[in-house]
Design a protein around this motif. Structure first.
Motif, mmCIF file in Angstrom:
data_model
loop_
_atom_site.group_PDB
_atom_site.id
_atom_site.type_symbol
_atom_site.label_atom_id
_atom_site.label_comp_id
_atom_site.label_asym_id
_atom_site.label_seq_id
_atom_site.Cartn_x
_atom_site.Cartn_y
_atom_site.Cartn_z
ATOM 1 N N SER A 19 5.189 -34.760 -32.774
ATOM 2 C CA SER A 19 6.348 -33.890 -32.971
ATOM 3 C C SER A 19 7.401 -34.109 -31.887
ATOM 4 O O SER A 19 8.603 -34.040 -32.167
ATOM 5 C CB SER A 19 5.921 -32.426 -33.020
ATOM 6 N N LEU A 20 6.987 -34.402 -30.662
ATOM 7 C CA LEU A 20 7.948 -34.696 -29.603
ATOM 8 C C LEU A 20 8.718 -35.981 -29.909
ATOM 9 O O LEU A 20 9.949 -36.031 -29.764
ATOM 10 C CB LEU A 20 7.237 -34.842 -28.258
ATOM 11 N N ILE A 21 8.009 -36.998 -30.327
ATOM 12 C CA ILE A 21 8.654 -38.286 -30.630
ATOM 13 C C ILE A 21 9.578 -38.140 -31.827
ATOM 14 O O ILE A 21 10.732 -38.595 -31.791
ATOM 15 C CB ILE A 21 7.582 -39.369 -30.872
ATOM 16 N N LEU A 22 9.088 -37.514 -32.889
ATOM 17 C CA LEU A 22 9.928 -37.348 -34.079
ATOM 18 C C LEU A 22 11.146 -36.469 -33.783
ATOM 19 O O LEU A 22 12.250 -36.734 -34.273
ATOM 20 C CB LEU A 22 9.125 -36.760 -35.227
ATOM 21 N N GLY A 23 10.957 -35.421 -32.991
ATOM 22 C CA GLY A 23 12.079 -34.562 -32.628
ATOM 23 C C GLY A 23 13.151 -35.319 -31.864
ATOM 24 O O GLY A 23 14.345 -35.164 -32.129
ATOM 25 N N ALA A 24 12.725 -36.167 -30.929
ATOM 26 C CA ALA A 24 13.691 -36.961 -30.165
ATOM 27 C C ALA A 24 14.403 -37.972 -31.065
ATOM 28 O O ALA A 24 15.617 -38.165 -30.951
ATOM 29 C CB ALA A 24 12.994 -37.661 -29.012
ATOM 30 N N ILE A 26 14.897 -37.804 -34.351
ATOM 31 C CA ILE A 26 15.825 -37.086 -35.236
ATOM 32 C C ILE A 26 17.022 -36.590 -34.435
ATOM 33 O O ILE A 26 18.158 -36.627 -34.911
ATOM 34 C CB ILE A 26 15.091 -35.941 -35.966
ATOM 35 N N GLY A 27 16.771 -36.139 -33.205
ATOM 36 C CA GLY A 27 17.872 -35.699 -32.347
ATOM 37 C C GLY A 27 18.843 -36.809 -32.027
ATOM 38 O O GLY A 27 20.065 -36.593 -32.000
ATOM 39 N N ARG A 29 19.502 -39.333 -33.887
ATOM 40 C CA ARG A 29 20.259 -39.584 -35.124
ATOM 41 C C ARG A 29 21.451 -38.630 -35.268
ATOM 42 O O ARG A 29 22.488 -39.003 -35.794
ATOM 43 C CB ARG A 29 19.325 -39.434 -36.328
ATOM 44 N N TYR A 30 21.291 -37.403 -34.777
ATOM 45 C CA TYR A 30 22.368 -36.415 -34.865
ATOM 46 C C TYR A 30 23.153 -36.285 -33.551
ATOM 47 O O TYR A 30 23.964 -35.384 -33.418
ATOM 48 C CB TYR A 30 21.808 -35.055 -35.281
ATOM 49 N N GLY A 31 22.865 -37.142 -32.580
ATOM 50 C CA GLY A 31 23.593 -37.116 -31.315
ATOM 51 C C GLY A 31 23.145 -36.018 -30.366
ATOM 52 O O GLY A 31 23.881 -35.672 -29.447
ATOM 53 N N GLN A 32 21.972 -35.467 -30.579
ATOM 54 C CA GLN A 32 21.454 -34.379 -29.747
ATOM 55 C C GLN A 32 19.986 -34.657 -29.408
ATOM 56 O O GLN A 32 19.091 -33.913 -29.803
ATOM 57 C CB GLN A 32 21.573 -33.041 -30.489
ATOM 58 N N ALA A 33 19.746 -35.694 -28.627
ATOM 59 C CA ALA A 33 18.369 -36.097 -28.331
ATOM 60 C C ALA A 33 17.608 -35.012 -27.580
ATOM 61 O O ALA A 33 16.438 -34.745 -27.865
ATOM 62 C CB ALA A 33 18.354 -37.393 -27.534
ATOM 63 N N SER A 34 18.242 -34.374 -26.619
ATOM 64 C CA SER A 34 17.557 -33.333 -25.839
ATOM 65 C C SER A 34 17.199 -32.144 -26.715
ATOM 66 O O SER A 34 16.099 -31.596 -26.613
ATOM 67 C CB SER A 34 18.437 -32.863 -24.684
ATOM 68 N N LEU A 35 18.112 -31.732 -27.554
ATOM 69 C CA LEU A 35 17.843 -30.617 -28.449
ATOM 70 C C LEU A 35 16.711 -30.969 -29.423
ATOM 71 O O LEU A 35 15.827 -30.146 -29.696
ATOM 72 C CB LEU A 35 19.104 -30.231 -29.216
ATOM 73 N N GLY A 36 16.722 -32.187 -29.935
ATOM 74 C CA GLY A 36 15.647 -32.629 -30.826
ATOM 75 C C GLY A 36 14.304 -32.628 -30.125
ATOM 76 O O GLY A 36 13.289 -32.244 -30.698
#
Length: 61
Positions: A19-24, A26-27, A29-36
């Motif tokens: 989930s950490l890797i996928l969140g980063a 996906i983040g 992709r939307y320009g928000q790596a930290s938030l992801g």
């Protein structure tokens, strides 16, 4: 005398890491790596807690 065997514990660490890797990813992709990453951490933590609860309930039977 044989003792009744308890079920093997369930591991949830892989779900947290995934989930950490996928969140980063996906983040990014939307320009928000930290938030992801933070959202992935929250989702992963919730999954790990859910798995720990299920494991605890299984062990109590």
């Amino acid at each position: 005398m044989n003792r009744p065997s308890k079920p093997a514990p369930i591991a949830g660490g892989a779900l947290l890491a995934l989930s950490l890797i996928l969140g980063a990813i996906i983040g990014v992709r939307y320009g928000q790596a930290s938030l992801g990453f933070v959202i992935g951490l929250g989702v992963g933590t919730a999954l790990v807690l859910l798995i720990a609860l299920v494991d605890w309930l299984r062990a109590r039977r």
